[in-house]
Design a protein around this motif. Structure first.
Motif, PDB file in Angstrom:
ATOM      1  N   GLU A 237      -7.988   6.127  23.646  1.00 32.71           N
ATOM      2  CA  GLU A 237      -7.012   5.538  22.736  1.00 32.71           C
ATOM      3  C   GLU A 237      -5.687   5.267  23.459  1.00 32.71           C
ATOM      4  O   GLU A 237      -5.064   4.216  23.282  1.00 32.71           O
ATOM      5  CB  GLU A 237      -6.785   6.461  21.541  1.00 32.71           C
ATOM      6  N   ARG A 238      -5.266   6.233  24.297  1.00 39.25           N
ATOM      7  CA  ARG A 238      -4.022   6.054  25.039  1.00 39.25           C
ATOM      8  C   ARG A 238      -4.146   4.920  26.055  1.00 39.25           C
ATOM      9  O   ARG A 238      -3.218   4.119  26.224  1.00 39.25           O
ATOM     10  CB  ARG A 238      -3.647   7.351  25.762  1.00 39.25           C
ATOM     11  N   LEU A 239      -5.293   4.852  26.742  1.00 32.89           N
ATOM     12  CA  LEU A 239      -5.476   3.809  27.744  1.00 32.89           C
ATOM     13  C   LEU A 239      -5.505   2.427  27.106  1.00 32.89           C
ATOM     14  O   LEU A 239      -4.957   1.467  27.657  1.00 32.89           O
ATOM     15  CB  LEU A 239      -6.771   4.061  28.524  1.00 32.89           C
ATOM     16  N   VAL A 240      -6.150   2.316  25.949  1.00 28.35           N
ATOM     17  CA  VAL A 240      -6.190   1.025  25.251  1.00 28.35           C
ATOM     18  C   VAL A 240      -4.787   0.621  24.805  1.00 28.35           C
ATOM     19  O   VAL A 240      -4.389  -0.546  24.913  1.00 28.35           O
ATOM     20  CB  VAL A 240      -7.150   1.087  24.048  1.00 28.35           C
ATOM     21  N   ALA A 241      -4.016   1.599  24.323  1.00 27.50           N
ATOM     22  CA  ALA A 241      -2.681   1.304  23.798  1.00 27.50           C
ATOM     23  C   ALA A 241      -1.635   1.134  24.901  1.00 27.50           C
ATOM     24  O   ALA A 241      -0.779   0.252  24.829  1.00 27.50           O
ATOM     25  CB  ALA A 241      -2.244   2.411  22.843  1.00 27.50           C
ATOM     26  N   GLU A 242      -1.715   1.982  25.957  1.00 29.52           N
ATOM     27  CA  GLU A 242      -0.663   2.008  26.974  1.00 29.52           C
ATOM     28  C   GLU A 242      -1.073   1.358  28.294  1.00 29.52           C
ATOM     29  O   GLU A 242      -0.214   1.061  29.128  1.00 29.52           O
ATOM     30  CB  GLU A 242      -0.235   3.453  27.232  1.00 29.52           C
ATOM     31  N   GLY A 243      -2.368   1.189  28.506  1.00 24.96           N
ATOM     32  CA  GLY A 243      -2.836   0.575  29.753  1.00 24.96           C
ATOM     33  C   GLY A 243      -3.095   1.556  30.862  1.00 24.96           C
ATOM     34  O   GLY A 243      -3.988   1.364  31.678  1.00 24.96           O
ATOM     35  N   ARG A 244      -2.325   2.650  30.917  1.00 27.29           N
ATOM     36  CA  ARG A 244      -2.536   3.651  31.964  1.00 27.29           C
ATOM     37  C   ARG A 244      -1.931   4.982  31.527  1.00 27.29           C
ATOM     38  O   ARG A 244      -1.050   5.035  30.665  1.00 27.29           O
ATOM     39  CB  ARG A 244      -1.896   3.200  33.272  1.00 27.29           C
ATOM     40  N   VAL A 245      -2.417   6.049  32.144  1.00 22.95           N
ATOM     41  CA  VAL A 245      -1.889   7.390  31.921  1.00 22.95           C
ATOM     42  C   VAL A 245      -1.589   7.973  33.291  1.00 22.95           C
ATOM     43  O   VAL A 245      -2.449   7.985  34.177  1.00 22.95           O
ATOM     44  CB  VAL A 245      -2.905   8.285  31.184  1.00 22.95           C
ATOM     45  N   ARG A 246      -0.361   8.420  33.473  1.00 23.78           N
ATOM     46  CA  ARG A 246       0.039   8.957  34.773  1.00 23.78           C
ATOM     47  C   ARG A 246       0.332  10.452  34.692  1.00 23.78           C
ATOM     48  O   ARG A 246       0.989  10.910  33.756  1.00 23.78           O
ATOM     49  CB  ARG A 246       1.275   8.226  35.294  1.00 23.78           C
ATOM     50  N   LEU A 247      -0.136  11.173  35.695  1.00 23.82           N
ATOM     51  CA  LEU A 247       0.130  12.598  35.826  1.00 23.82           C
ATOM     52  C   LEU A 247       0.938  12.795  37.103  1.00 23.82           C
ATOM     53  O   LEU A 247       0.483  12.434  38.193  1.00 23.82           O
ATOM     54  CB  LEU A 247      -1.172  13.397  35.906  1.00 23.82           C
ATOM     55  N   VAL A 248       2.112  13.368  36.974  1.00 18.44           N
ATOM     56  CA  VAL A 248       2.997  13.556  38.124  1.00 18.44           C
ATOM     57  C   VAL A 248       2.749  14.936  38.721  1.00 18.44           C
ATOM     58  O   VAL A 248       2.919  15.952  38.044  1.00 18.44           O
ATOM     59  CB  VAL A 248       4.477  13.413  37.713  1.00 18.44           C
TER      60      VAL A 248
END
Length: 307
Positions: free
Chosen positions: A130-141
């Protein structure tokens, strides 16, 4: 003494887990409390992540399961029985008369996919999509090794259960010094069955004892902070990377030292094709398994291209 993931917690570990589950934030802890926190993390009962100078600790579903039921959900002694324990059943008399003073366990028919940890991971996989569809990417620092391992399991869960949108796949890539980026891209994964080489494809032989390793592999070999896996598996990994690097050079490609990876348990080299760097990485597939066959498995992957 060797400690399994499902070994019983000592009193200090159990109390700390209860405090964290109740909402306590890590503060001016004594060294002993941090050792307990890391022991809980290594058993999958909590996660520890750092961003800048901040430390974030979260109790996992497995940790909450332990507090509810008094044992780890992966404990093989109770994994296949009801969560309320073992039920006794009458045993038929032994031949020759008399009763055997033994009871047997009533095994649960609940499949693994319906157990609490599996259900929680499926929920995380759906939330990730759901996050990838909405935001395009998920980043972990700067994620820790355990956090990276958990995200790998979440991504694998999404793939196994067909949660990726039609025509797209989840791709992992590094960013910054040790960041991890998850994103949705078009097409099937290069490691998927549909993309595997045909039977007549060339085979890259792995030498048992090369005369000289490729310089990029030598750099990885000398880095004690990378590819932190058992020595036998580390040697096999380096030989595999050397064979791939040598074949890439034979085909006219440049091979460089791999960038810093987001997990200390993996390592690799970058193959430069048409100005793009493709990271070829190797890691131990099941680092926490106590099964010798599973713990000896290695995974070779090709990550996304970087300009």
């Amino acid at each position: 003494m060797f400690v399994h993931r499902w070994s019983v917690l000592n009193e200090r570990e159990r109390v700390l887990l209860e405090r964290l589950a109740a909402g306590e934030e890590p503060g001016a802890w004594a060294p002993g409390e941090w050792r307990s926190a890391h022991a809980l993390r290594d058993r999958g009962l909590l996660t520890i992540s750092r961003s800048g100078g901040d430390v974030r600790i979260e109790v996992t579903e497995a940790g909450r399961f332990y507090l509810r039921h008094g044992h780890h959900p992966d404990d093989p002694a109770v994994a296949d029985v009801g969560v309320h324990g073992v039920s006794a059943e009458p045993v038929a008399p032994a031949k020759g008369g008399g009763q055997r003073g033994v009871t047997s366990r009533k095994r649960s028919l609940t499949p693994y996919s319906e157990r609490p940890v599996a259900r929680a991971r499926q929920a995380k996989a759906r939330e990730l999509i759901e996050r990838l569809v909405a935001e395009g990417r998920v980043r972990l620092v700067d994620p820790g090794d355990d956090e990276v391992a958990e995200w790998r399991r979440v991504v694998d869960c999404a793939k196994r259960h067909g949660l990726e949108p039609p025509g797209k796949r989840i791709e992992k890539a590094g960013f910054g010094a040790r960041g991890l980026e998850l994103r949705l891209v078009e097409g099937s994964h290069p490691n998927s069955r549909s993309q595997r080489p045909k039977d007549d494809a060339s085979v890259v032989p792995v030498p048992a004892r090369p005369s000289a390793l490729h310089p990029a592999v030598v750099a990885l070999k000398d880095d004690e902070g990378q590819l932190v896996i058992p020595p036998v598996l580390r040697r096999r990994s380096l030989l595999m990377l050397h064979a791939l690097a040598a074949e890439a050079v034979r085909r006219g490609y440049e091979v460089r030292r791999g960038r810093l990876y987001y997990s200390r348990r993996e390592g690799g080299v970058d193959v430069i094709v048409d100005g793009f760097a493709y990271a070829v990485t190797v890691r131990q597939e099941f680092p926490q398994s106590t099964n010798p066959e599973r713990s000896a498995r290695l995974v070779v992957e090709r990550d996304a291209a970087l300009a």
